[in-house]
Design an enzyme around this catalytic site. Structure first.
Site, PDB file in Angstrom:
ATOM      1  N   GLY A  36     -13.046  11.762  -4.421  1.00 23.89           N
ATOM      2  CA  GLY A  36     -11.697  12.126  -3.977  1.00 23.89           C
ATOM      3  C   GLY A  36     -11.368  11.695  -2.556  1.00 23.89           C
ATOM      4  O   GLY A  36     -10.215  11.786  -2.128  1.00 23.89           O
ATOM      5  N   LYS A 198      13.758  41.625   8.031  1.00 24.33           N
ATOM      6  CA  LYS A 198      12.848  41.434   6.886  1.00 24.33           C
ATOM      7  C   LYS A 198      11.448  41.878   7.258  1.00 24.33           C
ATOM      8  O   LYS A 198      10.929  41.478   8.300  1.00 24.33           O
ATOM      9  CB  LYS A 198      12.836  39.949   6.491  1.00 24.33           C
ATOM     10  N   ASP A 224      18.294  28.985   6.480  1.00 23.62           N
ATOM     11  CA  ASP A 224      16.854  29.185   6.668  1.00 23.62           C
ATOM     12  C   ASP A 224      16.186  27.823   6.802  1.00 23.62           C
ATOM     13  O   ASP A 224      16.724  26.812   6.343  1.00 23.62           O
ATOM     14  CB  ASP A 224      16.267  29.955   5.474  1.00 23.62           C
ATOM     15  N   ASP A 228      10.158  28.828   0.027  1.00 17.60           N
ATOM     16  CA  ASP A 228       8.853  28.580  -0.592  1.00 17.60           C
ATOM     17  C   ASP A 228       8.846  29.205  -1.990  1.00 17.60           C
ATOM     18  O   ASP A 228       9.232  28.569  -2.955  1.00 17.60           O
ATOM     19  CB  ASP A 228       7.753  29.140   0.313  1.00 17.60           C
TER      20      ASP A 228
HETATM   21  C1  R5P Z   1      10.053  32.610   7.178  1.00 20.39           C
HETATM   22  O1  R5P Z   1       9.768  32.810   8.344  1.00 20.39           O
HETATM   23  C2  R5P Z   1      10.709  31.361   6.720  1.00 20.39           C
HETATM   24  O2  R5P Z   1      11.803  31.033   7.533  1.00 20.39           O
HETATM   25  C3  R5P Z   1      11.155  31.463   5.275  1.00 20.39           C
HETATM   26  O3  R5P Z   1      12.138  32.470   5.164  1.00 20.39           O
HETATM   27  C4  R5P Z   1      10.012  31.780   4.363  1.00 20.39           C
HETATM   28  O4  R5P Z   1       8.894  30.997   4.648  1.00 20.39           O
HETATM   29  C5  R5P Z   1      10.405  31.590   2.919  1.00 20.39           C
HETATM   30  O5  R5P Z   1       9.332  31.945   2.092  1.00 20.39           O
HETATM   31  P1  R5P Z   1       9.591  32.522   0.643  1.00 20.39           P
HETATM   32  O6  R5P Z   1      10.571  31.611  -0.038  1.00 20.39           O
HETATM   33  O7  R5P Z   1       8.220  32.508  -0.001  1.00 20.39           O
HETATM   34  O8  R5P Z   1      10.107  33.915   0.782  1.00 20.39           O
END
Ligand code: R5P
Length: 323
Positions: A36, A198, A224, A228
């Site tokens: 790899g 959050k 944002d 993810d």
């Molecule tokens: C957090 O600090 C980032 O700005 C994103 O809000 C975060 O990484 C998103 O991750 P997920 O989609 O898994 O909630």
């Protein structure tokens, strides 16, 4: 001579390659050993060339990081004059500090690795945290994609004659994104900014969200840097709708989109529309009714041109992209 080396097979990479003559491109062969290990053979000399190496450190993140390191090493040993990385999505940036004792600061480690390999300049887009610039001793350009999108949003609304800024509120889904959301808000000509408090119990899992500000009767634009798992956006949209937001749209730079995020976001009832750029190639799977794909190849090409003309990148951005 300024030359382009595209290190990933992506839509963005392909669009960039199409803009240049064959003589401007550094050709290479990438192969693997049986176990790899990655091996790169440059197919032509780069002595005294300024080489722009383009690719994201996205999934498979570790593979792509090593690809960059091996490529930089090959260029350095071939006497390239400068090795200028254009990494639209710089993986490992979320690990920019120790949240608890006994943790790594992997964003700093990646900076050390890229520099030790021989990179002389780094250009990236919407860094997760601006402080990461300080992890590098080489020059670093952090392209403010959200600002550019805010500017374009404003122009588009004006062209359609549908800009009533009082109807809108820009939302940061967490404390860390407030500065970024504020920049978008100013470019878009909107006056209202709301922050969501959050809390996470562990990575990628949202424990609670509290909206700080009034969204009743408004069209909420969540800004944002990355999506993810989609957990942050879906929960934020749900809470915004509960708090009386009429519609919820999302502007996000990096579509990390792990697991079944694309499907979950597409089926989410609280999100009315999502705009994600192509800094990560997966974004191309996103074209459907709800999820829109924003092509940034013109921005990257402009940056390469600015470099070619020895023009300051921020002057280029201010004059051409944020007039
Ligand atoms: C957090 O600090 C980032 O700005 C994103 O809000 C975060 O990484 C998103 O991750 P997920 O989609 O898994 O909630």
């Amino acid at each position: 001579m300024v030359k382009i080396l595209v290190l990933e097979e992506s839509m963005l990479g392909q669009k960039l390659l199409e803009r240049y003559d064959n003589d401007d491109i550094v050709h290479y062969t990438l192969s693997r050993f049986k176990d790899g290990e990655i091996f790169i053979q440059l197919e032509e000399p780069v002595r005294d060339d300024d080489v722009m190496v383009i690719g994201s450190i996205s999934a498979p993140v570790n593979e792509n990081l090593v690809k960059f390191l091996v490529c930089i090493d090959a260029l350095r040993r071939a006497s390239a004059k400068s090795i200028n990385l254009i990494i639209p999505y710089l993986g490992y940036s979320r690990q920019d500090r120790k949240v608890k004792p006994w943790q790594p600061i992997s964003a700093k480690l990646v900076a050390n690795l890229l520099e030790a390999a021989g990179a002389t300049r780094l250009t990236t887009c919407d860094l997760h945290a601006k402080q990461i610039e300080g992890f590098y001793n080489i020059p670093i350009d952090n392209i403010p994609i959200q600002l550019i999108l805010g500017n374009r949003w404003c122009k588009m609304k004006k062209e359609h004659g549908t800009l009533n800024t009082e109807d809108f509120v820009v939302v940061s889904p967490d404390a860390g994104g407030v500065a970024r959301a504020r920049e978008f808000m100013l470019q878009a000509g909107i006056d209202n900014l709301v922050m969501i408090n959050k809390l996470r119990e562990k990575a990628n899992q949202v424990a609670s969200m509290q909206i700080l500000g009034d969204v009743k009767g408004k069209i909420a634009l969540i800004v944002d840097d990355m999506v993810d798992t989609g957990g942050t956006l879906m929960r934020a949209a749900e809470e915004l709708k509960k708090a009386g937001a009429e519609m919820v749209y999302v502007y996000c730079t990096h579509g990390v989109l792990s697991g079944d995020a694309i499907e979950r976001l597409s089926n989410d009832e609280a999100i009315d529309g999502l705009y994600i750029t192509d800094t990560i190639d997966k974004s191309r799977e996103l074209i459907n009714d709800k999820i829109n794909y924003v092509d940034i190849s013109d921005i990257i090409a402009g940056i390469i041109n600015a470099f070619r003309k020895s023009k300051d990148i921020y002057n280029y951005i201010n004059e051409e992209l944020l007039p």
